[in-house]
Design an enzyme around this catalytic site. Sequence first.
Site, PDB file in Angstrom:
ATOM      1  N   MET A  17     -13.619 -14.831   6.464  1.00 63.54           N
ATOM      2  CA  MET A  17     -13.466 -15.758   7.580  1.00 63.54           C
ATOM      3  C   MET A  17     -12.692 -15.064   8.686  1.00 63.54           C
ATOM      4  O   MET A  17     -11.585 -14.555   8.456  1.00 63.54           O
ATOM      5  CB  MET A  17     -12.747 -17.034   7.132  1.00 63.54           C
ATOM      6  CG  MET A  17     -13.582 -17.920   6.219  1.00 63.54           C
ATOM      7  SD  MET A  17     -12.715 -19.410   5.684  1.00 63.54           S
ATOM      8  CE  MET A  17     -11.668 -18.728   4.386  1.00 63.54           C
ATOM      9  N   ALA A  18     -13.301 -15.031   9.871  1.00 63.46           N
ATOM     10  CA  ALA A  18     -12.691 -14.339  11.005  1.00 63.46           C
ATOM     11  C   ALA A  18     -11.328 -14.939  11.317  1.00 63.46           C
ATOM     12  O   ALA A  18     -11.172 -16.159  11.397  1.00 63.46           O
ATOM     13  CB  ALA A  18     -13.600 -14.441  12.225  1.00 63.46           C
ATOM     14  N   GLN A  77     -16.647  -6.642   4.468  1.00 57.31           N
ATOM     15  CA  GLN A  77     -17.894  -7.217   4.974  1.00 57.31           C
ATOM     16  C   GLN A  77     -18.258  -6.647   6.332  1.00 57.31           C
ATOM     17  O   GLN A  77     -17.417  -6.544   7.230  1.00 57.31           O
ATOM     18  CB  GLN A  77     -17.831  -8.740   5.085  1.00 57.31           C
ATOM     19  CG  GLN A  77     -19.219  -9.325   5.380  1.00 57.31           C
ATOM     20  CD  GLN A  77     -19.215 -10.799   5.681  1.00 57.31           C
ATOM     21  OE1 GLN A  77     -18.660 -11.222   6.692  1.00 57.31           O
ATOM     22  NE2 GLN A  77     -19.860 -11.593   4.829  1.00 57.31           N
ATOM     23  N   CYS A 108     -23.699 -15.900  10.348  1.00 54.34           N
ATOM     24  CA  CYS A 108     -22.906 -16.423  11.457  1.00 54.34           C
ATOM     25  C   CYS A 108     -23.774 -17.277  12.383  1.00 54.34           C
ATOM     26  O   CYS A 108     -24.787 -16.803  12.895  1.00 54.34           O
ATOM     27  CB  CYS A 108     -22.277 -15.278  12.239  1.00 54.34           C
ATOM     28  SG  CYS A 108     -21.227 -15.851  13.597  1.00 54.34           S
ATOM     29  N   LYS A 150     -25.044 -11.954   2.383  1.00 50.89           N
ATOM     30  CA  LYS A 150     -24.815 -13.389   2.545  1.00 50.89           C
ATOM     31  C   LYS A 150     -25.631 -13.902   3.720  1.00 50.89           C
ATOM     32  O   LYS A 150     -25.679 -13.264   4.774  1.00 50.89           O
ATOM     33  CB  LYS A 150     -23.326 -13.679   2.763  1.00 50.89           C
ATOM     34  CG  LYS A 150     -23.001 -15.174   2.791  1.00 50.89           C
ATOM     35  CD  LYS A 150     -21.534 -15.437   3.089  1.00 50.89           C
ATOM     36  CE  LYS A 150     -21.288 -16.949   3.154  1.00 50.89           C
ATOM     37  NZ  LYS A 150     -19.944 -17.273   3.672  1.00 50.89           N
ATOM     38  N   GLY A 236     -14.951 -20.832   1.152  1.00 49.06           N
ATOM     39  CA  GLY A 236     -14.583 -20.619   2.548  1.00 49.06           C
ATOM     40  C   GLY A 236     -13.504 -21.582   2.990  1.00 49.06           C
ATOM     41  O   GLY A 236     -12.342 -21.463   2.624  1.00 49.06           O
TER      42      GLY A 236
END
Length: 377
Positions: A17-18, A77, A108, A150, A236
């Site tokens: 997660m950014a 990733q 995304c 993913k 997440g």
Amino acid sequence: MQIGPIALRSPVVLAPMAGVTNVAFRTLCRELELARAGTVSGLYVCEMVTARALVERNESTLHMTTFGPDESPRSLQLYTVDPATTYAAAKMIVDEDMADHIDMNFGCPVPKVTRRGGGAALPYKRKLFGQIVAAAVRATAGTGIPVTVKFRIGIDDDHHTHLDAGRIAAEEGAAAVALHARTAAQRYSGTADWNQIAELKQHVTGIPVLGNGDIFVADDALKMMAETGCDGVVIGRGCLGRPWLFAELSAAFNGVDAPVPPTLGEVADIARRHGQLLAAHFGEDKGMRDIRKHVAWYLHGFPAGADLRRGLALVKTLAELDELLSQLEPDVPFPPAAEGPRGRQGSPGSVTLPEGWLRDPDDCTVPSGADVMHSGG
């Protein structure tokens, strides 16, 4: 669960997660799993970095690839749109011993990404998608570094791509695939369609299939695996403000009693430790700016006055963070209101794509500029 040569004691993966899954957060999750469940059993993936920026040795991108001294396996990733750049980035990871596992992000849904053909838009281009996966697998061949992929269900309800993406990834040598059971059009809204995970599992049988979407407590993970037959789960938003969730998952999958949920005082200690780790990684100024969003997640559902919340949203130093957290009532038990969804949800919307993107799914043209905006991570 086995991902290539990597054996995991529990089938749990932290989703990249950014702005969240940096080395500070991953260290905290691992510490809490060890303290509360007696083991570190899952896979903790760093936040997404851009293949092009990595190859260009962008300073902030290289900083994002920081791993803890005892972190193993090291999982990185990549966001990528170009087979040649993918190969160069994966080869760099191999040659410089930067990671033990490479995941690739094709999920995304952010408009600035999809409008240039990246993220969740790219699997529609079946041949290009396959070439990118093949490039990473070729670069890591014989190294023991598995490549996983993913993706989402597809662009929208009229353009599902997950079955083709899973089949192609497996054919090109991916060691596992993970499905976020939403379309790009859903973004993070609504409900994840776990039926699509079950369908993918039936379609892809030679490698592990992992499910992602709407896992907020350990029972959700057990339910997803029972209902879909998937081999593992990807966590997440469920761990935002709840980094101890991995200890609960570890206990559930290993058949031991779940740890007692933390009191407000224990949550304050966890937030304090998180702030210390962020300050060590970023420096105190940036670390405190980063902790602000996490504190809001930590206090979700707990009683805390408006003035205290406001102060924590503006915290500038570790000393100030410590002083503010010390004002919380330590004996307040973990409330039911703290369970459930957190983080971004938003609303569904049409997916912005490059002009003519849907015309030819076999077009192998690399989308122009789709990785430029991501230089630096």
